[in-house]
Design a protein around this motif. Structure first.
Motif, PDB file in Angstrom:
ATOM      1  N   ALA A 137      27.374   2.596 -18.810  1.00 48.10           N
ATOM      2  CA  ALA A 137      28.278   1.800 -19.061  1.00 48.10           C
ATOM      3  C   ALA A 137      29.751   2.295 -19.101  1.00 48.10           C
ATOM      4  O   ALA A 137      30.630   1.483 -19.194  1.00 48.10           O
ATOM      5  CB  ALA A 137      27.877   1.653 -20.760  1.00 48.10           C
ATOM      6  N   ARG A 138      29.863   3.491 -19.385  1.00 48.25           N
ATOM      7  CA  ARG A 138      31.121   4.325 -19.075  1.00 48.25           C
ATOM      8  C   ARG A 138      31.762   3.547 -17.605  1.00 48.25           C
ATOM      9  O   ARG A 138      32.863   3.271 -17.781  1.00 48.25           O
ATOM     10  CB  ARG A 138      31.276   5.452 -19.432  1.00 48.25           C
ATOM     11  CG  ARG A 138      32.524   6.405 -19.318  1.00 48.25           C
ATOM     12  CD  ARG A 138      32.317   7.951 -19.716  1.00 48.25           C
ATOM     13  NE  ARG A 138      31.805   8.090 -21.071  1.00 48.25           N
ATOM     14  CZ  ARG A 138      30.801   8.449 -21.452  1.00 48.25           C
ATOM     15  NH1 ARG A 138      29.839   8.802 -20.456  1.00 48.25           N
ATOM     16  NH2 ARG A 138      30.292   8.498 -22.679  1.00 48.25           N
ATOM     17  N   LEU A 161      32.599   3.732 -26.511  1.00 45.51           N
ATOM     18  CA  LEU A 161      30.827   4.308 -26.309  1.00 45.51           C
ATOM     19  C   LEU A 161      30.396   5.159 -27.208  1.00 45.51           C
ATOM     20  O   LEU A 161      31.295   6.362 -27.719  1.00 45.51           O
ATOM     21  CB  LEU A 161      30.699   4.619 -25.052  1.00 45.51           C
ATOM     22  CG  LEU A 161      31.170   3.697 -24.011  1.00 45.51           C
ATOM     23  CD1 LEU A 161      31.331   4.463 -22.439  1.00 45.51           C
ATOM     24  CD2 LEU A 161      30.185   2.387 -23.522  1.00 45.51           C
ATOM     25  N   GLN A 162      29.268   4.890 -27.972  1.00 43.88           N
ATOM     26  CA  GLN A 162      28.660   5.692 -29.012  1.00 43.88           C
ATOM     27  C   GLN A 162      27.117   6.140 -28.679  1.00 43.88           C
ATOM     28  O   GLN A 162      26.448   4.844 -28.374  1.00 43.88           O
ATOM     29  CB  GLN A 162      28.788   5.160 -30.349  1.00 43.88           C
ATOM     30  CG  GLN A 162      30.410   4.910 -30.788  1.00 43.88           C
ATOM     31  CD  GLN A 162      30.433   4.566 -32.277  1.00 43.88           C
ATOM     32  OE1 GLN A 162      29.640   3.945 -32.877  1.00 43.88           O
ATOM     33  NE2 GLN A 162      31.612   4.365 -32.793  1.00 43.88           N
ATOM     34  N   HIS A 163      26.897   7.258 -28.900  1.00 41.99           N
ATOM     35  CA  HIS A 163      25.663   7.678 -28.604  1.00 41.99           C
ATOM     36  C   HIS A 163      24.721   7.716 -30.183  1.00 41.99           C
ATOM     37  O   HIS A 163      25.314   8.589 -31.000  1.00 41.99           O
ATOM     38  CB  HIS A 163      25.272   9.106 -27.952  1.00 41.99           C
ATOM     39  CG  HIS A 163      23.954   9.503 -27.615  1.00 41.99           C
ATOM     40  ND1 HIS A 163      23.540  10.828 -28.178  1.00 41.99           N
ATOM     41  CD2 HIS A 163      23.066   9.001 -27.145  1.00 41.99           C
ATOM     42  CE1 HIS A 163      22.530  10.967 -27.633  1.00 41.99           C
ATOM     43  NE2 HIS A 163      21.901   9.969 -27.108  1.00 41.99           N
ATOM     44  N   THR A 183      23.403  -1.104 -25.499  1.00 38.65           N
ATOM     45  CA  THR A 183      24.461  -1.762 -24.779  1.00 38.65           C
ATOM     46  C   THR A 183      24.199  -1.458 -23.301  1.00 38.65           C
ATOM     47  O   THR A 183      24.385  -2.365 -22.509  1.00 38.65           O
ATOM     48  CB  THR A 183      25.956  -0.924 -24.898  1.00 38.65           C
ATOM     49  OG1 THR A 183      26.754  -1.853 -24.312  1.00 38.65           O
ATOM     50  CG2 THR A 183      25.774   0.412 -24.423  1.00 38.65           C
ATOM     51  N   LEU A 234      24.413   5.291 -21.063  1.00 43.17           N
ATOM     52  CA  LEU A 234      25.873   5.336 -21.722  1.00 43.17           C
ATOM     53  C   LEU A 234      26.916   5.783 -20.399  1.00 43.17           C
ATOM     54  O   LEU A 234      27.933   5.261 -20.312  1.00 43.17           O
ATOM     55  CB  LEU A 234      26.046   6.305 -22.849  1.00 43.17           C
ATOM     56  CG  LEU A 234      25.694   5.714 -24.128  1.00 43.17           C
ATOM     57  CD1 LEU A 234      25.854   6.744 -25.288  1.00 43.17           C
ATOM     58  CD2 LEU A 234      26.412   4.539 -24.641  1.00 43.17           C
ATOM     59  N   GLN A 235      26.366   6.555 -19.619  1.00 46.91           N
ATOM     60  CA  GLN A 235      27.210   6.814 -18.295  1.00 46.91           C
ATOM     61  C   GLN A 235      27.522   5.618 -17.532  1.00 46.91           C
ATOM     62  O   GLN A 235      28.611   5.478 -16.947  1.00 46.91           O
ATOM     63  CB  GLN A 235      26.298   8.112 -17.714  1.00 46.91           C
ATOM     64  CG  GLN A 235      27.343   8.779 -16.437  1.00 46.91           C
ATOM     65  CD  GLN A 235      28.569   9.269 -16.997  1.00 46.91           C
ATOM     66  OE1 GLN A 235      28.766   9.625 -17.870  1.00 46.91           O
ATOM     67  NE2 GLN A 235      29.389   8.910 -16.147  1.00 46.91           N
ATOM     68  N   GLY A 251      26.262  -2.151 -20.572  1.00 49.63           N
ATOM     69  CA  GLY A 251      27.377  -2.575 -21.287  1.00 49.63           C
ATOM     70  C   GLY A 251      27.999  -3.901 -21.005  1.00 49.63           C
ATOM     71  O   GLY A 251      29.039  -4.402 -21.467  1.00 49.63           O
ATOM     72  N   ASP A 258      24.422   3.318 -27.420  1.00 48.90           N
ATOM     73  CA  ASP A 258      23.040   3.348 -26.989  1.00 48.90           C
ATOM     74  C   ASP A 258      22.331   4.770 -27.343  1.00 48.90           C
ATOM     75  O   ASP A 258      23.057   5.598 -27.588  1.00 48.90           O
ATOM     76  CB  ASP A 258      23.059   3.188 -25.456  1.00 48.90           C
ATOM     77  CG  ASP A 258      21.708   2.580 -24.864  1.00 48.90           C
ATOM     78  OD1 ASP A 258      21.478   1.460 -24.597  1.00 48.90           O
ATOM     79  OD2 ASP A 258      20.650   3.120 -24.927  1.00 48.90           O
ATOM     80  N   GLU A 317      21.663   8.581 -23.041  1.00 46.27           N
ATOM     81  CA  GLU A 317      22.969   9.124 -22.603  1.00 46.27           C
ATOM     82  C   GLU A 317      23.151   8.769 -21.247  1.00 46.27           C
ATOM     83  O   GLU A 317      24.235   8.359 -20.934  1.00 46.27           O
ATOM     84  CB  GLU A 317      22.921  10.724 -22.711  1.00 46.27           C
ATOM     85  CG  GLU A 317      22.800  11.335 -23.865  1.00 46.27           C
ATOM     86  CD  GLU A 317      24.292  11.651 -24.488  1.00 46.27           C
ATOM     87  OE1 GLU A 317      25.284  11.138 -23.956  1.00 46.27           O
ATOM     88  OE2 GLU A 317      24.371  12.831 -25.112  1.00 46.27           O
TER      89      GLU A 317
END
Ligand SMILES: C[S@@+](CC[C@H](N)C(=O)[O-])C[C@H]1O[C@@H](n2cnc3c(N)ncnc32)[C@H](O)[C@@H]1O
Length: 300
Positions: free
Chosen positions: A166-167, A181-183, A135, A163-164, A138, A157, A160
């Motif tokens: 994306a968050r 969101l998934q790691h 992602t 993802l931060q 995102g 993704d 990490e």
């Protein structure tokens, strides 16, 4: 822009700065010199690009002028504009970006268009369960969720740090209730129980040889994990296809962005997988006419 003599005689107005900077960026090889100059100047002045056009004769105050010089220097050294200003527009939405994520590209909008078109063909009004594999910022997950209220998206993704980012984008658009969101690695966090309506992905798809020849402005600035795939460039997509086959419902859609160099090879790999209906496998071209999106439907 730096000679004191010139500064004393002629003021640095918005128009003069844009003209000087556009010329400087062109000499540095930018294909988007004027746009780059406008985005950076608007950022330094804290205004929109449009507002520059009504301020051509305005002289810059010292503080924004110093800030602009610094941005121009860093751009001249190769830092992408999006990382300098901290955002990029994609599908008419603004996404926060930093060097942990790929800067969303206009070609990827074709993937979102295909996903939204395919979603319309899914009957009923119930939730649509979608995975966005890789992602990054995102961008895909959010563009889909914003335009498809039925969508519930797992945005996955391996990074990490990505993802931060994306968050923060998911929170900016208040989509926490519809995007999870998934790691993880590809679809490993998803149950292989044929429960997804759609799998979307803009995975890494650049071969080692292409990566070595890539524009240094991309290779040295954007995350290697987002770009470099393996010796052939097809490895990630080859791994994703059988996983998607197990996660998708019968009739579900798989939509993947890829490079024109591997498009036909990936279409053949997909056709060879019996889970997908061979006659639904097709390639969509981008605005430059390059094969860019691979789309297929799982057999019913
Ligand atoms: C080409 S970028 C796409 C980013 C974003 N979706 C976009 O279109 O702008 C690929 C993303 O996939 C992630 N990635 C790479 N390998 C992965 C894997 N095996 N599983 C999950 N994510 C992966 C990278 O960290 C990166 O964020």
């Amino acid at each position: 822009m730096s000679t004191e003599q010139t500064e004393k005689t002629e003021p640095w107005t918005v128009l003069r700065l844009l003209t000087w900077t556009t010329d400087f960026f062109k000499k540095k090889g930018s294909d988007t010199a004027r746009l780059d100059a406008e985005v950076l100047l608007a950022d330094a002045r804290g205004c929109s690009r449009i507002e520059l056009y009504t301020a051509f004769n305005t002289e810059l105050e010292q503080e924004p002028l110093v800030a602009f010089r610094e941005l121009v220097r860093r751009r001249g050294e190769g830092t992408p504009v999006a990382y300098l200003v901290g955002y990029k527009e994609f599908y008419s939405l603004k996404f926060q970006v930093n060097p942990s994520v790929l800067i969303p590209r206009p070609e990827t909008e074709h993937l979102v268009i295909e996903a939204l078109d395919r979603a319309k063909s899914i009957a009923g009004e119930g939730k649509l369960h979608i995975a966005d594999v890789g992602t990054g910022s995102g961008a895909i997950a959010i563009a889909i969720a914003k335009n498809l209220p039925r969508a519930r998206v797992a945005a996955i993704d391996k990074s990490e740090q990505a993802l931060q980012v994306a968050r923060e984008n998911v929170e900016r658009y208040e989509l926490q209730d519809r995007i999870v969101l998934q790691h993880g690695d590809l679809l490993q966090t998803i149950k292989m129980d044929a429960s997804l309506d759609m799998v979307c992905s803009n995975p890494p798809y650049i071969s080692q040889a292409e990566y070595d020849a890539l524009d240094p402005g991309v290779r040295e600035q954007e995350p290697e994990m987002a770009l470099l795939c393996g010796p052939k460039g097809t490895e990630t997509i080859e791994a994703l296809i059988p996983q998607a086959a197990r996660c998708l419902k019968p009739g579900g859609f798989l939509i993947i962005e890829l490079s024109p160099m591997i498009a036909d090879a990936c279409a053949d790999i997909l056709k060879a997988n019996e889970a997908f209906a061979a006659d639904t496998v097709h390639l969509i071209r981008d605005l430059a006419g390059h094969k860019r999106i691979l789309s297929a439907q799982k057999a019913a």
